[in-house]
Write a protein that holds these residues in place. Sequence first.
Motif, mmCIF file in Angstrom:
data_model
loop_
_atom_site.group_PDB
_atom_site.id
_atom_site.type_symbol
_atom_site.label_atom_id
_atom_site.label_comp_id
_atom_site.label_asym_id
_atom_site.label_seq_id
_atom_site.Cartn_x
_atom_site.Cartn_y
_atom_site.Cartn_z
ATOM 1 N N ALA A 134 93.344 36.388 -1.190
ATOM 2 C CA ALA A 134 93.138 35.327 -2.169
ATOM 3 C C ALA A 134 91.652 35.223 -2.493
ATOM 4 O O ALA A 134 90.798 35.351 -1.609
ATOM 5 C CB ALA A 134 93.656 34.004 -1.617
ATOM 6 N N ARG A 135 91.361 34.998 -3.757
ATOM 7 C CA ARG A 135 89.964 34.966 -4.188
ATOM 8 C C ARG A 135 89.280 33.671 -3.768
ATOM 9 O O ARG A 135 89.901 32.609 -3.720
ATOM 10 C CB ARG A 135 89.893 35.070 -5.707
ATOM 11 N N GLU A 136 88.001 33.763 -3.499
ATOM 12 C CA GLU A 136 87.201 32.568 -3.329
ATOM 13 C C GLU A 136 86.691 32.142 -4.706
ATOM 14 O O GLU A 136 86.208 32.965 -5.485
ATOM 15 C CB GLU A 136 86.015 32.812 -2.401
ATOM 16 N N LEU A 137 86.826 30.870 -5.024
ATOM 17 C CA LEU A 137 86.397 30.341 -6.306
ATOM 18 C C LEU A 137 85.290 29.324 -6.107
ATOM 19 O O LEU A 137 85.209 28.662 -5.068
ATOM 20 C CB LEU A 137 87.573 29.662 -7.029
ATOM 21 N N GLU A 138 84.454 29.194 -7.127
ATOM 22 C CA GLU A 138 83.458 28.129 -7.149
ATOM 23 C C GLU A 138 84.017 26.993 -7.999
ATOM 24 O O GLU A 138 84.539 27.233 -9.089
ATOM 25 C CB GLU A 138 82.153 28.644 -7.743
ATOM 26 N N ALA A 139 83.905 25.778 -7.490
ATOM 27 C CA ALA A 139 84.529 24.641 -8.167
ATOM 28 C C ALA A 139 83.520 23.515 -8.356
ATOM 29 O O ALA A 139 82.537 23.399 -7.623
ATOM 30 C CB ALA A 139 85.725 24.144 -7.365
ATOM 31 N N ILE A 140 83.784 22.698 -9.369
ATOM 32 C CA ILE A 140 83.063 21.442 -9.573
ATOM 33 C C ILE A 140 84.124 20.357 -9.722
ATOM 34 O O ILE A 140 84.999 20.462 -10.592
ATOM 35 C CB ILE A 140 82.159 21.470 -10.819
ATOM 36 N N GLU A 141 84.053 19.350 -8.879
ATOM 37 C CA GLU A 141 85.115 18.334 -8.832
ATOM 38 C C GLU A 141 84.576 16.970 -9.249
ATOM 39 O O GLU A 141 83.490 16.561 -8.821
ATOM 40 C CB GLU A 141 85.678 18.250 -7.412
ATOM 41 N N PHE A 142 85.375 16.281 -10.067
ATOM 42 C CA PHE A 142 85.010 14.967 -10.596
ATOM 43 C C PHE A 142 86.080 13.936 -10.254
ATOM 44 O O PHE A 142 87.248 14.278 -10.031
ATOM 45 C CB PHE A 142 84.845 15.027 -12.118
ATOM 46 N N GLY B 247 97.871 15.975 -15.086
ATOM 47 C CA GLY B 247 98.928 16.370 -14.157
ATOM 48 C C GLY B 247 99.151 17.866 -14.096
ATOM 49 O O GLY B 247 99.949 18.345 -13.296
ATOM 50 N N HIS B 248 98.422 18.629 -14.904
ATOM 51 C CA HIS B 248 98.595 20.086 -14.949
ATOM 52 C C HIS B 248 97.349 20.795 -14.418
ATOM 53 O O HIS B 248 96.220 20.332 -14.620
ATOM 54 C CB HIS B 248 98.849 20.545 -16.391
ATOM 55 N N ARG B 249 97.561 21.928 -13.782
ATOM 56 C CA ARG B 249 96.469 22.836 -13.424
ATOM 57 C C ARG B 249 96.573 24.050 -14.342
ATOM 58 O O ARG B 249 97.522 24.820 -14.254
ATOM 59 C CB ARG B 249 96.564 23.259 -11.958
ATOM 60 N N PHE B 250 95.600 24.169 -15.240
ATOM 61 C CA PHE B 250 95.678 25.174 -16.296
ATOM 62 C C PHE B 250 94.893 26.423 -15.929
ATOM 63 O O PHE B 250 93.739 26.345 -15.506
ATOM 64 C CB PHE B 250 95.115 24.617 -17.604
ATOM 65 N N THR B 251 95.519 27.567 -16.134
ATOM 66 C CA THR B 251 94.833 28.844 -15.973
ATOM 67 C C THR B 251 93.905 29.076 -17.156
ATOM 68 O O THR B 251 94.296 28.893 -18.311
ATOM 69 C CB THR B 251 95.850 29.993 -15.885
ATOM 70 N N LEU B 252 92.671 29.456 -16.867
ATOM 71 C CA LEU B 252 91.711 29.822 -17.906
ATOM 72 C C LEU B 252 91.672 31.343 -17.987
ATOM 73 O O LEU B 252 90.836 32.013 -17.367
ATOM 74 C CB LEU B 252 90.333 29.247 -17.582
ATOM 75 N N TYR B 253 92.632 31.876 -18.730
ATOM 76 C CA TYR B 253 92.733 33.328 -18.912
ATOM 77 C C TYR B 253 93.551 33.540 -20.169
ATOM 78 O O TYR B 253 94.772 33.364 -20.170
ATOM 79 C CB TYR B 253 93.416 33.982 -17.706
ATOM 80 N N GLY C 63 89.385 31.484 -14.475
ATOM 81 C CA GLY C 63 89.579 30.501 -13.423
ATOM 82 C C GLY C 63 90.638 29.493 -13.797
ATOM 83 O O GLY C 63 91.671 29.838 -14.397
ATOM 84 N N TYR C 64 90.359 28.227 -13.482
ATOM 85 C CA TYR C 64 91.340 27.159 -13.688
ATOM 86 C C TYR C 64 90.638 25.880 -14.111
ATOM 87 O O TYR C 64 89.459 25.660 -13.817
ATOM 88 C CB TYR C 64 92.118 26.867 -12.397
ATOM 89 N N LEU C 65 91.382 25.038 -14.793
ATOM 90 C CA LEU C 65 90.944 23.692 -15.118
ATOM 91 C C LEU C 65 92.064 22.760 -14.674
ATOM 92 O O LEU C 65 93.166 22.792 -15.238
ATOM 93 C CB LEU C 65 90.667 23.562 -16.617
ATOM 94 N N ASP C 66 91.789 21.997 -13.633
ATOM 95 C CA ASP C 66 92.818 21.178 -12.990
ATOM 96 C C ASP C 66 92.690 19.736 -13.452
ATOM 97 O O ASP C 66 91.718 19.053 -13.138
ATOM 98 C CB ASP C 66 92.684 21.267 -11.467
ATOM 99 N N TYR D 104 87.097 21.916 -12.086
ATOM 100 C CA TYR D 104 86.892 23.199 -12.762
ATOM 101 C C TYR D 104 86.664 24.251 -11.695
ATOM 102 O O TYR D 104 85.860 24.061 -10.773
ATOM 103 C CB TYR D 104 85.686 23.110 -13.695
ATOM 104 N N GLU D 105 87.393 25.389 -11.798
ATOM 105 C CA GLU D 105 87.289 26.455 -10.802
ATOM 106 C C GLU D 105 87.108 27.776 -11.533
ATOM 107 O O GLU D 105 87.809 28.050 -12.501
ATOM 108 C CB GLU D 105 88.558 26.522 -9.950
#
Length: 811
Positions: free
Chosen positions: A145-153, A175-181, A218-221, A232-233
């Motif tokens: 599994a990849r290591e991701l860098e995240a910023i949490e608010f 309520g959604h975790r969106f893939t950024l791809y 990455g992802y936008l949760d 943001y990941e």
Amino acid sequence: MTSNSLLKLAALPLALLAVYPAQARKFEAVSERDGQLEVRTSDGSYLIKPYSAGIIETTFVPKGESADPASHAVVLAPAAVKTTLKQKAGAIEYATPGLSVTITKSPFRIAYAYKGKPLIAEKRGYVHVQDDPAAGSKDINKGEARELEAIEFALDKDEALYGAGSRAVGMNRRGHRFTLYNKANYGYGDRSELMGYTMPIALSSKMYAIHFDNPQTGYLDFDSRKDNSLTYEAIGGRKTYQVIAGDSWEDVIGNYTALTGRQPLPPRWAFGNFAMRFGYHNEKEARDTVNKFIADDIPLDAVVFDLYWFGKEVKGTMGNLAWDKDSFPNPEAMIADFKAKGVQTVVITEPFVVDTSKRWQEAVDKKVLGTDADGKPLAYDFFFGHTGLIDIFSPQGKRWFWDIYKGLRQQGVTGVWGDLGEPEVHPTALHHATGTADQVHNIYGHQWARLVAEGYRQDFPAERPFILMRAGYSGTQRYGIIPWSGDVDRGWGGLQSQPEIALQMGMQGVGYMHSDLGGFANPVLDNELYRRWLQYGVFQPIFRPHAQEEVPSEPVYREDQTKAMARAAIRLRYRLLPYNYTLGFDNNQRGLPLMRPMLYEEPGNAKVRAMSSTYLWGKDFLVTPVLKQGQTTAEVYFPARSAWFDFYTGERQAGGATRSVALSPDHVPVYVRAGAFIPMVNVVRTTRDYSTKNLELHYWHDASVEAGAGKLYDDDGLTAGAYEQGKYELLRFTSKLRDKTLALRVASEIGKQYQRPERGIALTVHNIGAAPSSVRIDGKVAVFGWDEKTGQLTIDLPASEQASRSIDIAL
């Protein structure tokens, strides 16, 4: 916390991270220099930079790293913003006249507010997390599994969230975790979690946006863990975000598009009707179709060629990118003939070159293609053949591709259609000149649009390009992208998702998002669906039916009743050209979407936060698409700030309520705001014949409206930067109601390089309950007509050179 315990924390599933306390980030020092604030902490530095009173950028630079100043999204230069820095007990406040940043020293925290109203705060801020291996997101080198860098608010518990690009999950996306791809979703219906145009941006019902300025995948949760977190990941890249705020939604989008760039005004023919299918196999099919539009008296402005223009077969020919002379023996003559009829030619292009195409060896020899780790062209299998991918990040790739477009333009082609630009298949192992596939994937479409826009600017600087593409990134609107929502299913579910997609993209700066009218995927013949989709299409940014060829997408090939209703819809689209073109001008100047959610009208009304069933077309039309088969009534919400008039019957509706309205098979429910001016013209066969010399001007009078305003923007419809060059006219309309006198004014602002026409105006004032005692035009008593049944007052203003006109009506 030790480095060893941090590693253990990072190894936990993402869902468990929330139970751990915030990372022990310690405040060390603060300094202000070079127009930004630097906050040093135990593990790095925060660089906080204002762009304006409504935009602040924050970058976190971990210890041992250096700041990366390059942004693919931002084009605004930071202004000399007046700031204040106040040291308080345990806190620091850094403020502009609008946005303020409060840094709490212990526990360390950064919070943002706008004019004293709290917006959002970092929760844990910058952290490392592990990706979810169940989603198949693994490091290809390690198989882990990849290591991701995240910023949490931290979020408020009741704020609604929008953004993350093109999706169909419901208007409130919390309520959604969106893939950024960026990834195409063929044949989607009423829902789609992932589509071809993702963006790392979140917007809140609290009237702010936060844009994460990093294109890597990455992802936008949006609070999927239900712990009031926005996260943001990404796999790497910049740890930079901008907070954008304003006094209204118009201000928020205005600030965001000032930051990332405004959309150039498209050529006027882009607002007309397109003939398009997958696809015209030869010249005769295309000519027959254009001629049939003319014979059936259906306006037409463009014909679009799918991939048969460069090959007889779907597979094995992609990358030829030259006319197949067997099927199109004299393309220049065909294009010239279409142009003589006022019809533009658009052709499809893709960034793939298959190894059976005529250009494969050329692409290899000129080092045009993306490579493997050893620098050799990387070829792989996908639907259309064994392929390479054009490296549009390399100078030779850009030059090679642009030379093809330049040659097509010299043949007379005036529109670029870029398909599969996610890119549709983009192996992780592929390398580009500026990074790996996963690092640059989300900006491939962005760079492609840029390539075309900058090529036009260099070689055809007087022309506005038309760039139809389905993939982009934050800020791609500045390159003139006309995006569509991909290969939607030809079904009611496919139609149902379209208003949400277009409204959301407009909120994110991408004003011309639209759909293949009638639906694209699957050979379905449903005339009711087709009619309702086209009726909706009148009030979406681009009117372009398109579908697989088994069931025709063009109205000229439908049965008579459906053709007649389609003709009526298209003719209305052309009558509304002055209004619609002015919406394009407002988008260009202020970033305003053409389609606007009810949230814009009533930002404080929680009931409209998730509404896409009714929306605003510009400022003054209220539209409710018919989205269900056999529907006989529709629930229409009428915003509270205005009364509304049925565009077709004139019936008045008070604002502030939802009402059930009976449906007509001929059109969808459309209402006009009380106090609105709607400029219209007679139908023309093509926008080449468009003129505002004889203008219809409609005003919807209501006793509740003391003052109204509207405008019309006009230019030649073709020249790039016409407004900036002074080659324009801007008509402004105003109304004032005092006692029993309704005063209407028309004022003309004329650019220095523009010759305004002598203009006659056929004025219709709606909702006049009794015949006026008098009407004066420019101070002189005038003849008028009044229809007791419809309540319409008609006044003809004869053609005049006067730049300003006055109409005074004694009610």
